[in-house]
Design an enzyme around this catalytic site. Structure first.
Site, mmCIF file in Angstrom:
data_model
loop_
_atom_site.group_PDB
_atom_site.id
_atom_site.type_symbol
_atom_site.label_atom_id
_atom_site.label_comp_id
_atom_site.label_asym_id
_atom_site.label_seq_id
_atom_site.Cartn_x
_atom_site.Cartn_y
_atom_site.Cartn_z
ATOM 1 N N LYS A 1 0.842 -1.202 0.000
ATOM 2 C CA LYS A 1 0.000 0.000 0.000
ATOM 3 C C LYS A 1 0.876 1.251 0.000
ATOM 4 C CE LYS A 1 -3.829 -2.418 2.133
ATOM 5 N NZ LYS A 1 -4.586 -2.787 3.326
ATOM 6 N N GLN B 1 -4.826 -1.613 9.532
ATOM 7 C CA GLN B 1 -4.721 -2.948 8.944
ATOM 8 C C GLN B 1 -5.239 -3.987 9.947
ATOM 9 O OE1 GLN B 1 -3.454 -3.488 5.714
ATOM 10 N NE2 GLN B 1 -4.253 -5.543 6.007
ATOM 11 N N ASP C 1 -11.467 2.135 3.764
ATOM 12 C CA ASP C 1 -11.863 0.723 3.754
ATOM 13 C C ASP C 1 -13.385 0.575 3.805
ATOM 14 O OD1 ASP C 1 -9.694 -0.885 3.347
ATOM 15 O OD2 ASP C 1 -9.233 -1.199 5.474
#
Ligand code: NAP
Length: 300
Positions: free
Chosen positions: A57, A101, A124
Site C-alpha cells: 500500500k 490494517q 476501507d
C-alpha cells in the site's frame, strides 16, 4: 479430462490500467488545486501477511504520486494508543485516507477502532456511516475489494441487470458490501454463509458467483451454472511447493474455487493469484483520491 471454456478475467492487467488512471488524476488534482492525496496506514504488531499488504500500500500510493505514511505500533500497544493515533490522523489535513490494517491483536477491539475513524477518511468503507450510506444508495466510501470485483464484473459482462448473484460470505469488509453493490446494479442477490443449507444448490442458481470465504477450493466445478461468472475472492496461504522456497517461508495462494474444475464450466473466472487481489490496492488508491476530492469539496 474436461476442456477449459471460461474466459480468464485478468485482474492484474485491469488494475494496472486503473492505477495509471489514478496516477493521471492525482497529477491533475495537484496541478489544478494544489492538493496531494495522502494515505495513512496503521499497523499494530507484526503479522507477516499484514506486513506485505502494508508495504504494498505504501509503495503503490507513492508510485501514484500520493503522500504516504505508515504508522507502526508494537503488538502490545494499548487501545488508547491506537485510538489516539487514529484521532491525530483524523485531524491531519495532509491525510485524506486512513485505514487500520486488520486483524489487530486480540486485546484490541476492532469495532471501537473502526468507530474512531472519520467516515470522510474511511477508505476501507468499514464505518457504520459508510455502510449505511451504501445501503441507502448515497455516495459512500466503499470497501475496496467489492468495488474491484464490481469493476471486473461490469467490464466482463456489461449490464448486470436481472442477473442472479450469489455471494458466499457476509463479512462487513467483503460479503455485505459486495451484495449491496450487486443489488445497486439491479441484480437479484442471495447472500450465503456458514449456516446456509445446501450451498451447492444455491450456487448452481448463480449467473454471478462471488466466493469470499477463505476455505481453499471449497467451490467445486459441479456447484457452478454453465456460463456463470465466477469471482474468487478467497485467499488461503500454503507453503510453497518448492521445498527450498518453503524453507524460506515462501507461500502460495489458493482461492475458494477449485479453478481447473470451475474453468471447464464457467463463462468467466478470476484466477488466484492475479484476479481480485491486485484490484484491492488499486481501488484503495481510487478511494483515497475520491476522499481527497470530497474533503476539498470537489466531488459530491
Ligand atoms: P471472514 O470475515 O472470515 O468471512 C468469511 C465468511 O465466509 C463468513 O461470512 C462465513 O460465514 C463464511 N463461511 C465460512 N465458512 C463457510 C462455509 N463452510 N460455507 C459458507 N460460508 C462460509 O472473511 P473476509 O474478510 O470476508 O474474507 C473472505 C476471504 O476473502 C478470505 O480468504 C480473505 O483472505 C479474502 N480476501 C481477499 C481480499 C483480496 O484482496 N483478494 C480482500 C479481502 C478478503 P459466517 O458469517 O456464518 O461465519
Amino acid at each position: 479430462m474436461t476442456e477449459a471454456t471460461a474466459t480468464i478475467i485478468d485482474g492484474k492487467a485491469f488494475s494496472e490500467r486503473l492505477r495509471e488512471q489514478v496516477t493521471i488524476d492525482v497529477a491533475a488534482l495537484k496541478a489544478e488545486h494544489g492538493i496531494t492525496p495522502g494515505l495513512a496506514v496503521v499497523l499494530v504488531g507484526e503479522d507477516p501477511a499484514s506486513e506485505v499488504y502494508v508495504r504494498n500500500k505504501g509503495v503503490q500510493s507513492l508510485a501514484a504520486g500520493m503522500h504516504s505514511e505508515t504508522h507502526r505500533l508494537p503488538a502490545d500497544a494499548s487501545e488508547a494508543d491506537v485510538l489516539a493515533l487514529v484521532g491525530r490522523l483524523n485531524a491531519d489535513p495532509a491525510i485524506h485516507g486512513l485505514l487500520v490494517q486488520f486483524p489487530v491483536p486480540d486485546h484490541l477491539s476492532q469495532a471501537r477502532i473502526v468507530a474512531a475513524i472519520s467516515p470522510d477518511k474511511d477508505v476501507d468503507g468499514l464505518t457504520v456511516t459508510n455502510a449505511g450510506r451504501l445501503a441507502s444508495g448515497l455516495p459512500a466510501l466503499t470497501s475496496c475489494t467489492p468495488v474491484g470485483c464490481m469493476m471486473l464484473l461490469k467490464d466482463a459482462l456489461g449490464d448486470l441487470t436481472g442477473k442472479h448473484a450469489v455471494v458466499i460470505g457476509r463479512s462487513n469488509l467483503m460479503g455485505k458490501p459486495m451484495a449491496q453493490l450487486l443489488l445497486a446494479a439491479d441484480c437479484t442477490v442471495t447472500i450465503a454463509h456458514s449456516r446456509s443449507r445446501d450451498l451447492p444448490a444455491l450456487c448452481r442458481q448463480a449467473d454471478i458467483l462471488v466466493a469470499a470465504v477463505g476455505r481453499a477450493e471449497m467451490v467445486r466445478g459441479d456447484w457452478i451454472k454453465p456460463g456463470a461468472a465466477v469471482i474468487d475472492v478467497g485467499i488461503t496461504r500454503f507453503p510453497s511447493r518448492d521445498p527450498v522456497r518453503a524453507a524460506e517461508g515462501k507461500t502460495r495462494l489458493v482461492g475458494d474455487v477449485a479453478f481447473d474444475e470451475a474453468r471447464a464450466v464457467a463463462g468467466w473466472i478470476t484466477p488466484v493469484p492475479g484476479g481480485v487481489g491486485p484490484m484491492t490496492i488499486a481501488c484503495l488508491l481510487l478511494n483515497t483520491l475520491t476522499a481527497a476530492r470530497r474533503l476539498h469539496g470537489l466531488e459530491g
